[in-house]
Motif scaffolding. Structure first.
Motif, PDB file in Angstrom:
ATOM      1  N   HIS A 120       1.878  -9.777 -10.382  1.00 41.46           N
ATOM      2  CA  HIS A 120       2.559  -9.449  -9.128  1.00 41.46           C
ATOM      3  C   HIS A 120       3.709  -8.472  -9.368  1.00 41.46           C
ATOM      4  O   HIS A 120       3.802  -7.421  -8.722  1.00 41.46           O
ATOM      5  N   ILE A 165       2.436  -4.968 -10.637  1.00 39.17           N
ATOM      6  CA  ILE A 165       1.836  -4.159  -9.570  1.00 39.17           C
ATOM      7  C   ILE A 165       2.931  -3.547  -8.697  1.00 39.17           C
ATOM      8  O   ILE A 165       2.905  -2.349  -8.394  1.00 39.17           O
ATOM      9  N   LEU A 166       3.897  -4.363  -8.299  1.00 40.05           N
ATOM     10  CA  LEU A 166       5.000  -3.840  -7.484  1.00 40.05           C
ATOM     11  C   LEU A 166       5.755  -2.735  -8.211  1.00 40.05           C
ATOM     12  O   LEU A 166       6.075  -1.700  -7.620  1.00 40.05           O
ATOM     13  N   PHE A 186       1.770  -5.687  -1.161  1.00 41.39           N
ATOM     14  CA  PHE A 186       1.290  -4.539  -1.931  1.00 41.39           C
ATOM     15  C   PHE A 186       0.975  -3.344  -1.030  1.00 41.39           C
ATOM     16  O   PHE A 186       1.345  -2.217  -1.350  1.00 41.39           O
ATOM     17  N   PHE A 211      -3.227   1.477  -2.996  1.00 40.81           N
ATOM     18  CA  PHE A 211      -3.479   0.187  -3.618  1.00 40.81           C
ATOM     19  C   PHE A 211      -4.934  -0.163  -3.334  1.00 40.81           C
ATOM     20  O   PHE A 211      -5.319  -0.345  -2.184  1.00 40.81           O
TER      21      PHE A 211
END
Length: 135
Positions: free
Chosen positions: A74, A77-78, A102, A113
């Motif tokens: 998490h 990805i951010l 996201f 994304f």
């Protein structure tokens, strides 16, 4: 296009091999980094145990997250999205929990994304691969 792969298990290895096959045919895709645990970093020339090295490299355009689970996937990805990198993931757990976040962060940072996965078969990200090659 320079790509970083987060994770080098079954799925990450498959993605790495697929990109290398495409690279030999077109030279459009190149794996610059494979993010692995510290004790595995000598596995490949592309291996790194430093996520910061990946997100701070302006040459990396795409991050493929195949770590699995919620954390650190998490947060990684951010961070990638906020550092203006497109992200592709096959991580069903993190998608289920954080898809809205996201997509919002991707939109705010003008990146994409993408997610695609399967159960019990493999990771069919060929459609995303075609999209990347076309761009």
């Amino acid at each position: 296009m320079n790509i970083a792969i987060l994770g080098f298990g079954t799925v990450g290895t498959g993605v790495f091999n697929m990109i290398n096959q495409v690279h030999r045919l077109t030279e459009n895709l190149h794996v610059k980094y494979v993010f692995v645990r510290e004790n595995k970093k000598d596995q490949l020339a592309e291996s790194t145990a430093s996520f910061d090295e990946i997100i701070n490299d302006p040459e990396v355009e795409v991050v493929v997250e195949v770590l699995g689970g919620l954390e650190p996937a998490h947060q990684y990805i951010l961070a990638a999205l906020r550092n203006h990198k497109h992200v592709i993931t096959a991580n069903k757990a993190v998608i289920a929990c954080y898809l809205e976040e996201f997509t919002q962060v991707a939109t705010e940072n003008q990146v994409h994304f993408y997610f695609e996965s399967s159960v019990g078969g493999g990771t069919p990200w060929i459609s995303e691969n075609r999209t990347c090659c076309a761009g």
